[in-house]
Design an enzyme around this catalytic site. Sequence first.
Site, PDB file in Angstrom:
ATOM      1  N   TYR A  25     -20.663 -31.269  10.590  1.00 54.91           N
ATOM      2  CA  TYR A  25     -19.278 -30.881  10.861  1.00 54.91           C
ATOM      3  C   TYR A  25     -18.456 -30.847   9.567  1.00 54.91           C
ATOM      4  O   TYR A  25     -17.627 -29.961   9.362  1.00 54.91           O
ATOM      5  CB  TYR A  25     -18.653 -31.854  11.865  1.00 54.91           C
ATOM      6  CG  TYR A  25     -17.181 -31.626  12.095  1.00 54.91           C
ATOM      7  CD1 TYR A  25     -16.735 -30.573  12.898  1.00 54.91           C
ATOM      8  CD2 TYR A  25     -16.226 -32.442  11.506  1.00 54.91           C
ATOM      9  CE1 TYR A  25     -15.378 -30.354  13.108  1.00 54.91           C
ATOM     10  CE2 TYR A  25     -14.869 -32.229  11.713  1.00 54.91           C
ATOM     11  CZ  TYR A  25     -14.460 -31.179  12.511  1.00 54.91           C
ATOM     12  OH  TYR A  25     -13.119 -30.957  12.703  1.00 54.91           O
ATOM     13  N   GLU A  26     -18.704 -31.817   8.680  1.00 55.74           N
ATOM     14  CA  GLU A  26     -17.956 -31.904   7.426  1.00 55.74           C
ATOM     15  C   GLU A  26     -18.551 -31.033   6.321  1.00 55.74           C
ATOM     16  O   GLU A  26     -18.116 -31.104   5.176  1.00 55.74           O
ATOM     17  CB  GLU A  26     -17.887 -33.366   6.960  1.00 55.74           C
ATOM     18  CG  GLU A  26     -17.032 -34.227   7.861  1.00 55.74           C
ATOM     19  CD  GLU A  26     -16.889 -35.658   7.378  1.00 55.74           C
ATOM     20  OE1 GLU A  26     -17.703 -36.126   6.542  1.00 55.74           O
ATOM     21  OE2 GLU A  26     -15.951 -36.325   7.849  1.00 55.74           O
ATOM     22  N   GLU A  83     -15.361 -46.335   7.699  1.00 53.99           N
ATOM     23  CA  GLU A  83     -16.120 -45.384   6.882  1.00 53.99           C
ATOM     24  C   GLU A  83     -16.275 -44.055   7.603  1.00 53.99           C
ATOM     25  O   GLU A  83     -16.099 -43.002   7.013  1.00 53.99           O
ATOM     26  CB  GLU A  83     -17.497 -45.977   6.548  1.00 53.99           C
ATOM     27  CG  GLU A  83     -18.393 -45.064   5.745  1.00 53.99           C
ATOM     28  CD  GLU A  83     -17.902 -44.795   4.327  1.00 53.99           C
ATOM     29  OE1 GLU A  83     -18.340 -43.788   3.747  1.00 53.99           O
ATOM     30  OE2 GLU A  83     -17.108 -45.584   3.788  1.00 53.99           O
ATOM     31  N   VAL A  87     -16.691 -38.080  17.063  1.00 54.85           N
ATOM     32  CA  VAL A  87     -16.886 -37.817  18.483  1.00 54.85           C
ATOM     33  C   VAL A  87     -17.512 -36.438  18.585  1.00 54.85           C
ATOM     34  O   VAL A  87     -17.043 -35.485  17.938  1.00 54.85           O
ATOM     35  CB  VAL A  87     -15.556 -37.876  19.269  1.00 54.85           C
ATOM     36  CG1 VAL A  87     -15.766 -37.474  20.718  1.00 54.85           C
ATOM     37  CG2 VAL A  87     -14.939 -39.265  19.173  1.00 54.85           C
ATOM     38  N   GLY A  95     -10.165 -38.836  25.005  1.00 49.66           N
ATOM     39  CA  GLY A  95      -9.674 -40.153  24.624  1.00 49.66           C
ATOM     40  C   GLY A  95     -10.711 -41.044  23.965  1.00 49.66           C
ATOM     41  O   GLY A  95     -10.462 -42.237  23.766  1.00 49.66           O
ATOM     42  N   GLY A  97     -12.052 -40.898  20.807  1.00 49.14           N
ATOM     43  CA  GLY A  97     -11.654 -41.299  19.459  1.00 49.14           C
ATOM     44  C   GLY A  97     -10.579 -42.363  19.484  1.00 49.14           C
ATOM     45  O   GLY A  97     -10.639 -43.356  18.748  1.00 49.14           O
ATOM     46  N   ASN A 124      -9.328 -31.157   7.233  1.00 48.45           N
ATOM     47  CA  ASN A 124      -9.595 -31.519   8.625  1.00 48.45           C
ATOM     48  C   ASN A 124      -8.276 -31.715   9.381  1.00 48.45           C
ATOM     49  O   ASN A 124      -7.889 -32.830   9.734  1.00 48.45           O
ATOM     50  CB  ASN A 124     -10.479 -32.767   8.682  1.00 48.45           C
ATOM     51  CG  ASN A 124     -11.061 -32.998  10.057  1.00 48.45           C
ATOM     52  OD1 ASN A 124     -10.619 -32.418  11.050  1.00 48.45           O
ATOM     53  ND2 ASN A 124     -12.053 -33.865  10.123  1.00 48.45           N
ATOM     54  N   TYR A 131      -4.628 -38.651  13.699  1.00 49.96           N
ATOM     55  CA  TYR A 131      -4.280 -39.926  13.088  1.00 49.96           C
ATOM     56  C   TYR A 131      -2.768 -40.124  13.012  1.00 49.96           C
ATOM     57  O   TYR A 131      -2.286 -41.250  13.134  1.00 49.96           O
ATOM     58  CB  TYR A 131      -4.924 -40.062  11.713  1.00 49.96           C
ATOM     59  CG  TYR A 131      -6.431 -40.152  11.777  1.00 49.96           C
ATOM     60  CD1 TYR A 131      -7.061 -40.976  12.708  1.00 49.96           C
ATOM     61  CD2 TYR A 131      -7.234 -39.403  10.926  1.00 49.96           C
ATOM     62  CE1 TYR A 131      -8.441 -41.056  12.781  1.00 49.96           C
ATOM     63  CE2 TYR A 131      -8.621 -39.482  10.991  1.00 49.96           C
ATOM     64  CZ  TYR A 131      -9.212 -40.303  11.916  1.00 49.96           C
ATOM     65  OH  TYR A 131     -10.577 -40.389  11.995  1.00 49.96           O
TER      66      TYR A 131
END
Length: 159
Positions: A25-26, A83, A87, A95, A97, A124, A131
């Site tokens: 994903y990253e 770190e 999900v 819900g 995460g 992201n 967050y």
Amino acid sequence: MLKIRPATPGDGATIASLVRELADYEKLLHEAKGTAADFQRELESPNPVIRVLIAEWNGEPAGFALYFFNFSTFVARPGLYLEDLFVRPALRSHGIGRALLRELARVARARNCGRMEWAVLDWNEPALRFYQTLGARQMKEWIVHRLTVTEIDKLAQEA
């Protein structure tokens, strides 16, 4: 439907699989070197460096949070460093995460932590927005630096 539980050494394969999904994903899959045996070995050690929470949705792995403790000299208390939080994309917006982070907050409170911190890739946007809903602040004045094995070895060998 949702269960959050601490990982056991037997979860090594699940953790490795979820880490690879996160790395994909990253766009960093080429950097994901951890194996099931690596995670199992660390979780089996007498003093494991990492801790992991596994999120299960209907009995199946849905995500994880890998964290460890550090110490802040300024607040003179331990801190919880997250770190990785991941999900599976198909299970987002349930819900999961938030539940993982809520459990981490409970762990941090129980350990008398003065801080919970983590890093987020600047592209992201979904994570950044998520967050912010938790009240997390971006620490723009702090720039993360990293040494990898090559640089560590070079520095360690200096006279």
